[in-house]
Design a protein around this motif. Structure first.
Motif, mmCIF file in Angstrom:
data_model
loop_
_atom_site.group_PDB
_atom_site.id
_atom_site.type_symbol
_atom_site.label_atom_id
_atom_site.label_comp_id
_atom_site.label_asym_id
_atom_site.label_seq_id
_atom_site.Cartn_x
_atom_site.Cartn_y
_atom_site.Cartn_z
ATOM 1 N N SER A 26 36.023 34.626 51.254
ATOM 2 C CA SER A 26 35.758 35.363 52.492
ATOM 3 C C SER A 26 35.337 36.801 52.196
ATOM 4 C CB SER A 26 37.014 35.379 53.365
ATOM 5 O OG SER A 26 36.831 36.235 54.468
ATOM 6 N N PRO A 27 34.224 37.257 52.789
ATOM 7 C CA PRO A 27 33.796 38.646 52.604
ATOM 8 C C PRO A 27 34.775 39.648 53.212
ATOM 9 C CG PRO A 27 32.480 37.585 54.305
ATOM 10 C CD PRO A 27 33.307 36.510 53.675
ATOM 11 N N SER A 28 35.695 39.166 54.035
ATOM 12 C CA SER A 28 36.715 40.054 54.597
ATOM 13 C C SER A 28 37.708 40.497 53.525
ATOM 14 C CB SER A 28 37.474 39.346 55.724
ATOM 15 O OG SER A 28 36.617 38.961 56.766
ATOM 16 N N ASP A 29 37.791 39.700 52.457
ATOM 17 C CA ASP A 29 38.797 39.962 51.435
ATOM 18 C C ASP A 29 38.226 40.462 50.114
ATOM 19 O OD1 ASP A 29 40.717 39.037 53.201
ATOM 20 O OD2 ASP A 29 40.623 36.988 52.443
ATOM 21 N N ALA A 304 38.361 28.776 38.455
ATOM 22 C CA ALA A 304 39.660 29.373 38.146
ATOM 23 C C ALA A 304 39.902 30.652 38.936
ATOM 24 C CB ALA A 304 39.752 29.654 36.647
ATOM 25 N N ILE A 305 38.874 31.482 39.047
ATOM 26 C CA ILE A 305 39.012 32.735 39.805
ATOM 27 C C ILE A 305 39.347 32.444 41.260
ATOM 28 C CG2 ILE A 305 37.745 34.737 40.692
ATOM 29 C CD1 ILE A 305 36.188 34.740 38.024
ATOM 30 N N ILE A 306 38.597 31.518 41.848
ATOM 31 C CA ILE A 306 38.820 31.172 43.260
ATOM 32 C C ILE A 306 40.217 30.610 43.460
ATOM 33 C CG2 ILE A 306 38.107 29.600 45.103
ATOM 34 C CD1 ILE A 306 35.219 29.881 43.928
ATOM 35 N N ALA A 307 40.621 29.714 42.594
ATOM 36 C CA ALA A 307 41.942 29.087 42.740
ATOM 37 C C ALA A 307 43.064 30.111 42.618
ATOM 38 C CB ALA A 307 42.118 27.993 41.690
ATOM 39 N N SER A 312 45.731 28.549 44.878
ATOM 40 C CA SER A 312 45.563 27.097 44.725
ATOM 41 C C SER A 312 45.790 26.684 43.273
ATOM 42 C CB SER A 312 44.149 26.686 45.155
ATOM 43 O OG SER A 312 43.863 27.129 46.473
ATOM 44 N N GLU A 313 45.889 25.390 43.068
ATOM 45 C CA GLU A 313 46.010 24.881 41.715
ATOM 46 C C GLU A 313 44.674 25.028 40.999
ATOM 47 O OE1 GLU A 313 47.125 20.713 39.355
ATOM 48 O OE2 GLU A 313 47.394 20.882 41.540
ATOM 49 N N LYS A 380 34.835 29.571 54.012
ATOM 50 C CA LYS A 380 35.177 30.810 53.321
ATOM 51 C C LYS A 380 36.687 30.886 53.178
ATOM 52 C CE LYS A 380 30.976 32.741 53.304
ATOM 53 N NZ LYS A 380 30.262 33.207 52.122
ATOM 54 N N ARG A 381 37.160 30.854 51.956
ATOM 55 C CA ARG A 381 38.595 30.833 51.718
ATOM 56 C C ARG A 381 39.157 32.246 51.673
ATOM 57 N NH1 ARG A 381 39.664 26.804 46.806
ATOM 58 N NH2 ARG A 381 41.806 27.198 47.498
ATOM 59 N N ARG A 382 40.280 32.432 52.335
ATOM 60 C CA ARG A 382 40.944 33.726 52.342
ATOM 61 C C ARG A 382 41.813 33.866 51.105
ATOM 62 N NH1 ARG A 382 40.936 36.432 57.208
ATOM 63 N NH2 ARG A 382 41.451 38.179 55.813
ATOM 64 N N LEU A 383 42.003 35.097 50.690
ATOM 65 C CA LEU A 383 42.827 35.353 49.520
ATOM 66 C C LEU A 383 44.298 35.282 49.864
ATOM 67 C CD1 LEU A 383 40.068 36.278 48.490
ATOM 68 C CD2 LEU A 383 41.207 38.154 47.313
ATOM 69 N N ALA A 384 45.095 34.880 48.899
ATOM 70 C CA ALA A 384 46.544 34.873 49.087
ATOM 71 C C ALA A 384 47.034 36.313 49.160
ATOM 72 C CB ALA A 384 47.220 34.136 47.930
#
Length: 396
Positions: A26-29, A304-307, A312-313, A380-384
């Motif tokens: 997500s560009p928000s993060d 790996a970066i995204i996970a 995520s795993e 778009k996945r948000r960051l933890a």
């Protein structure tokens, strides 16, 4: 505060990785910045074509990343400080410094001189656009009967020699091989290669180690003098010493030592992809410096970066080298499959069919570069949430 991802290098690995990250996160993060020394994407595996006078269309990186949210910084990387998480750059806008939370190091490689006298002063190469254009200018001024010596029997050397001989039959083209020409190919593919060299009139100096390069000749280890108005050095690749100087753990080759997920074993905020990564393949051996390896390693690094950023795993992608695809001019080629131990299988594809396949691969890679976010999941996945509530950190 957004999580800052900096990608160093916009070659095959860096460009695909930046597009993947932009599409998935997500560009928000996050904010993604790509640093590259030139404004165009350079198809390195086609630079021997550029050198011999063929016209290639170069894609502007600004167009490639338009609408993706990726920021492009045109500059040379001068140093990396993994303790401060900064990258020093210099360009038309002067010197500067970029801070990062996650760094993807994909600066690639250049020609390896191996300390041979005269290579730096007198030899040419096709590992970069500027060097290929320098060679192009020299060859354009070489008249009928001019001699060109290619040093190195690897993929680059073979493709360069055959391309030159086909495009400029007025030149006398030779290749110096440290061993037997095509020794690593299957017997049938080796015969095909030799027939191609014979058809194109290329002279082969086998079991010849070049120990010095002079303006009009090359000197072999046994003292033999090989005439060469132009010597093209294709005897291997070397990575830039920036990684070693930064304090990152590197191998003897200068490549960044990474784990199975392309993460630096010494600095967890740094990932490497492409030629600059010392990555171990599924066969337990280091991946060779190649376009194919750039694809494997950039996919693994971005996954790996995204996970890790999204909690995520971490998945693992395949790191298996399947084979070599060698152009022998525009109308001939060899596709050689290899086994798990990178030994050539008996089966190979050659001739016009292999040339069409290679052309399709090149066009596919070019199209993929022009559309770096195509085919990726649209979500778009948000960051933890980070422990400090400010920005996500990569998990240890």
């Amino acid at each position: 505060m957004k999580h800052r991802i900096v990608v160093l290098g916009a070659g095959y690995a860096g460009t695909f990785a930046a597009g993947n990250l932009a599409r998935r996160l997500s560009p928000s993060d996050i904010e993604i910045t790509v640093v590259n020394a030139v404004p165009d994407f350079v198809e390195r595996i086609r630079l021997h074509q550029l050198a011999i006078g063929q016209d290639l269309a170069f894609r502007k990186l600004g167009d490639v990343f338009a609408g993706t949210g990726v920021r492009l910084r045109l500059a040379h990387v001068t140093s990396v400080d993994p303790e401060r998480r900064t990258v020093a750059v210099t360009g038309e806008d002067g010197d500067g410094e970029l801070a990062y939370d996650t760094l993807l190091y994909a600066l690639g490689s250049s020609v390896a001189h191996h300390g041979v006298p005269g290579v730096a002063e007198y030899a040419f190469d096709v590992t970069g656009r500027s060097s290929a254009l320098r060679l192009r200018e020299r060859l354009s001024g070489l008249g009928e009967g001019g001699t060109v010596l290619i040093v190195g029997e690897g993929l680059t050397g073979i493709e360069t020699a055959t391309e030159f001989a086909e495009s400029r039959p007025d030149l006398s083209v030779a290749l110096a091989a440290r061993g037997e020409l095509g020794a690593w190919l299957s017997p049938k593919a080796r015969r095909h290669l030799r027939h191609a060299f014979d058809r194109l009139g290329i002279t082969v100096h086998e079991h010849t180690c070049i120990e010095a390069v002079e303006p009009t000749r090359a000197i072999a280890a046994d003292g033999t003098s090989i005439p060469a108005d132009v010597t093209v050095w294709s005897a291997g690749f070397a990575v830039h010493p920036i990684a070693a100087a930064s304090g990152l753990e590197v191998a003897e080759t200068g490549q960044i030592v990474v784990d199975r997920t392309m993460r630096s074993v010494s600095h967890p905020d740094v990932y490497a992809a492409g030629d600059c990564a010392y990555a171990i393949g599924e066969n337990g051996r280091p991946l060779p410096m190649s376009c194919a390896s750039a694809g494997f390693t950039n996919m693994q690094a971005t996954a790996a970066i995204i996970a890790r950023l999204t909690g995520s795993e971490v998945p693992t992608t395949g790191l298996k080298y399947h084979g070599n695809h060698i152009s022998l001019g525009r109308r001939d080629a060899i596709f050689q499959m290899v086994d798990r131990d990178v030994r050539s299988k008996s089966w190979y594809l050659g001739g016009k069919a292999a040339a069409r396949l290679k052309s399709g691969v090149l066009k596919g890679a070019g199209w993929g570069i022009a559309h770096p976010t195509f085919g990726m999941p649209k979500r778009k996945r948000r960051l933890a949430a980070a422990p400090d509530g400010a920005r996500a950190r990569a998990a240890a």
